[in-house]
Design a protein around this motif. Structure first.
Motif, PDB file in Angstrom:
ATOM      1  N   CYS A  16      53.717 -22.786  89.272  1.00  0.00           N
ATOM      2  CA  CYS A  16      52.403 -23.354  89.583  1.00  0.00           C
ATOM      3  C   CYS A  16      51.760 -22.604  90.746  1.00  0.00           C
ATOM      4  N   GLY A  17      52.554 -22.303  91.776  1.00  0.00           N
ATOM      5  CA  GLY A  17      52.043 -21.590  92.935  1.00  0.00           C
ATOM      6  C   GLY A  17      51.498 -20.229  92.572  1.00  0.00           C
ATOM      7  N   LYS A  18      52.242 -19.511  91.743  1.00  0.00           N
ATOM      8  CA  LYS A  18      51.779 -18.195  91.300  1.00  0.00           C
ATOM      9  C   LYS A  18      50.460 -18.315  90.538  1.00  0.00           C
ATOM     10  N   ASN A  19      50.398 -19.289  89.626  1.00  0.00           N
ATOM     11  CA  ASN A  19      49.204 -19.444  88.793  1.00  0.00           C
ATOM     12  C   ASN A  19      47.978 -19.833  89.601  1.00  0.00           C
ATOM     13  N   ILE A  20      48.151 -20.728  90.562  1.00  0.00           N
ATOM     14  CA  ILE A  20      46.988 -21.209  91.300  1.00  0.00           C
ATOM     15  C   ILE A  20      46.481 -20.138  92.271  1.00  0.00           C
ATOM     16  N   ILE A  21      47.379 -19.313  92.791  1.00  0.00           N
ATOM     17  CA  ILE A  21      46.925 -18.214  93.653  1.00  0.00           C
ATOM     18  C   ILE A  21      46.226 -17.150  92.806  1.00  0.00           C
ATOM     19  N   ARG A  22      46.733 -16.902  91.610  1.00  0.00           N
ATOM     20  CA  ARG A  22      46.055 -15.973  90.703  1.00  0.00           C
ATOM     21  C   ARG A  22      44.663 -16.482  90.341  1.00  0.00           C
ATOM     22  N   SER A  23      44.551 -17.798  90.215  1.00  0.00           N
ATOM     23  CA  SER A  23      43.239 -18.390  89.948  1.00  0.00           C
ATOM     24  C   SER A  23      42.287 -18.121  91.100  1.00  0.00           C
ATOM     25  N   ARG A  24      42.788 -18.210  92.314  1.00  0.00           N
ATOM     26  CA  ARG A  24      41.965 -17.910  93.489  1.00  0.00           C
ATOM     27  C   ARG A  24      41.583 -16.422  93.508  1.00  0.00           C
ATOM     28  N   ILE A  25      42.515 -15.559  93.160  1.00  0.00           N
ATOM     29  CA  ILE A  25      42.222 -14.122  93.116  1.00  0.00           C
ATOM     30  C   ILE A  25      41.123 -13.839  92.092  1.00  0.00           C
ATOM     31  N   LYS A  26      41.228 -14.471  90.935  1.00  0.00           N
ATOM     32  CA  LYS A  26      40.191 -14.321  89.907  1.00  0.00           C
ATOM     33  C   LYS A  26      38.852 -14.831  90.420  1.00  0.00           C
ATOM     34  N   PHE A  27      38.857 -15.937  91.122  1.00  0.00           N
ATOM     35  CA  PHE A  27      37.645 -16.509  91.719  1.00  0.00           C
ATOM     36  C   PHE A  27      37.024 -15.505  92.685  1.00  0.00           C
ATOM     37  N   TRP A  28      37.853 -14.919  93.532  1.00  0.00           N
ATOM     38  CA  TRP A  28      37.387 -13.912  94.488  1.00  0.00           C
ATOM     39  C   TRP A  28      36.832 -12.690  93.752  1.00  0.00           C
ATOM     40  N   ASP A  29      37.505 -12.265  92.673  1.00  0.00           N
ATOM     41  CA  ASP A  29      37.021 -11.131  91.880  1.00  0.00           C
ATOM     42  C   ASP A  29      35.612 -11.394  91.365  1.00  0.00           C
ATOM     43  N   GLN A  30      35.393 -12.595  90.875  1.00  0.00           N
ATOM     44  CA  GLN A  30      34.100 -12.943  90.289  1.00  0.00           C
ATOM     45  C   GLN A  30      33.007 -13.043  91.357  1.00  0.00           C
ATOM     46  N   ILE A  31      33.341 -13.576  92.520  1.00  0.00           N
ATOM     47  CA  ILE A  31      32.359 -13.627  93.606  1.00  0.00           C
ATOM     48  C   ILE A  31      32.010 -12.214  94.050  1.00  0.00           C
ATOM     49  N   LEU A  32      33.023 -11.363  94.162  1.00  0.00           N
ATOM     50  CA  LEU A  32      32.785  -9.967  94.534  1.00  0.00           C
ATOM     51  C   LEU A  32      31.872  -9.281  93.530  1.00  0.00           C
ATOM     52  N   SER A  33      32.069  -9.574  92.260  1.00  0.00           N
ATOM     53  CA  SER A  33      31.222  -8.996  91.220  1.00  0.00           C
ATOM     54  C   SER A  33      29.769  -9.415  91.413  1.00  0.00           C
ATOM     55  N   GLU A  34      29.537 -10.671  91.788  1.00  0.00           N
ATOM     56  CA  GLU A  34      28.174 -11.147  92.043  1.00  0.00           C
ATOM     57  C   GLU A  34      27.574 -10.460  93.265  1.00  0.00           C
ATOM     58  N   ILE A  35      28.381 -10.258  94.284  1.00  0.00           N
ATOM     59  CA  ILE A  35      27.908  -9.583  95.492  1.00  0.00           C
ATOM     60  C   ILE A  35      27.491  -8.142  95.181  1.00  0.00           C
ATOM     61  N   LYS A  36      28.256  -7.482  94.337  1.00  0.00           N
ATOM     62  CA  LYS A  36      27.975  -6.087  93.999  1.00  0.00           C
ATOM     63  C   LYS A  36      26.672  -5.936  93.208  1.00  0.00           C
ATOM     64  N   LYS A  37      26.195  -7.023  92.605  1.00  0.00           N
ATOM     65  CA  LYS A  37      24.947  -6.978  91.847  1.00  0.00           C
ATOM     66  C   LYS A  37      23.714  -6.972  92.752  1.00  0.00           C
ATOM     67  N   THR A  38      23.905  -7.341  94.027  1.00  0.00           N
ATOM     68  CA  THR A  38      22.764  -7.406  94.931  1.00  0.00           C
ATOM     69  C   THR A  38      22.341  -6.003  95.346  1.00  0.00           C
TER      70      THR A  38
END
Length: 263
Positions: A238-260
């Motif tokens: 569970c710990g591995k999965n939930i941290i990976r979920s956070r990493i994916k979340f960060w990836d997606q936010i970074l992608s939005e930032i790069k669009k600016t």
């Protein structure tokens, strides 16, 4: 027995070290360079601040009595641990001396920074009359935030306290100190005065999480899992999965930032 529990606690940290290191080194932190970047981050991250409270309340509901008529739960240690954390998370002191939840402190920091709060406001309004999924869809919640929240509730809805405690500890509290310190450092170097409440929120979270909440949360996992090896193994997964979920979340936010557009 104590040695076994201690070894299990060290093992869960060791087994999730790669994921925690990847999160700690995520390029998102150094990418938040402008007010617009910070607004994008906050407009997404506020949903994680909100769902953290649902994780905490799920544990409080499990190990303390919040129903009427009241009945003892017969686990004073866990009740004390959770109530201490809830006290700080739900009624902390903001930089003006008012008692507010950490979510409310974050929300006011968004207002002060000039970030858009309409999506989170609409989401909370929808929750009064709709279920979680409908509320996320009707409120125009950012796709990345929606996916992250649903990942969290996937575990909450299993009604498995050891997994919820793992989300709370490894998916939130235990990783927050390193995660937020990087953002604080950049903000302190580039602050224009609009981010004072946000910096206060980050500093407050870092102080509480490192000094108080992380040790309490780790103790909570130890209390819940005990000598049940299956629970410890499930907690690692569970710990591995939930941290990976956070990493994916960060990836997606970074992608939005790069669009600016660059300033």
């Amino acid at each position: 027995m104590f040695k076994l529990l201690k070894n299990n606690l060290l093992n869960i940290l060791d087994e999730t070290q790669n994921e925690r290191d990847e999160l700690k080194k995520h390029p998102l932190y150094k990418s938040i360079r402008t007010e617009k970047h910070l607004h994008i981050f906050m407009e997404h991250h506020v949903f994680a601040v909100w769902d953290f409270m649902s994780v905490l309340k799920s544990l409080q509901r499990e190990f303390t009595c919040v129903q009427i008529p009241w009945r003892p739960k017969n686990n004073g240690t866990l009740s004390r641990l959770l109530n201490e954390i809830v006290l700080a998370e739900e009624s902390d002191v903001d930089r003006f001396g008012q008692h507010l939840s950490h979510f409310e402190i974050y929300y006011h920091a968004m207002k002060e920074a000039g970030a858009n709060t309409k999506n989170i406001e609409n989401f909370l309004d929808q929750l009064d009359n709709s279920d979680l999924l409908s509320s996320l869809e009707k409120s125009n919640t950012p796709k990345a935030a929606k996916e992250f929240v649903l990942d969290t509730f996937k575990y909450i809805n299993l009604n498995a306290p050891h997994l919820t405690a793992t989300i709370f500890t490894l998916g939130r509290e235990e990783i927050i100190p390193d995660m937020f310190r990087k953002i604080v450092q950049d903000l302190n170097n580039n602050s224009t005065g609009k981010f004072k409440s946000f910096i206060y929120y980050l500093d407050r979270h870092i102080g509480l999480d490192e000094d108080e909440h992380t040790p309490l949360a780790l103790k909570m996992i130890k209390e819940i899992c005990g000598d049940d090896e299956l629970k410890w193994r499930e907690s690692i997964d569970c710990g591995k999965n939930i941290i990976r979920s956070r990493i994916k979340f960060w990836d997606q936010i970074l992608s939005e930032i790069k669009k600016t557009k660059p300033n």
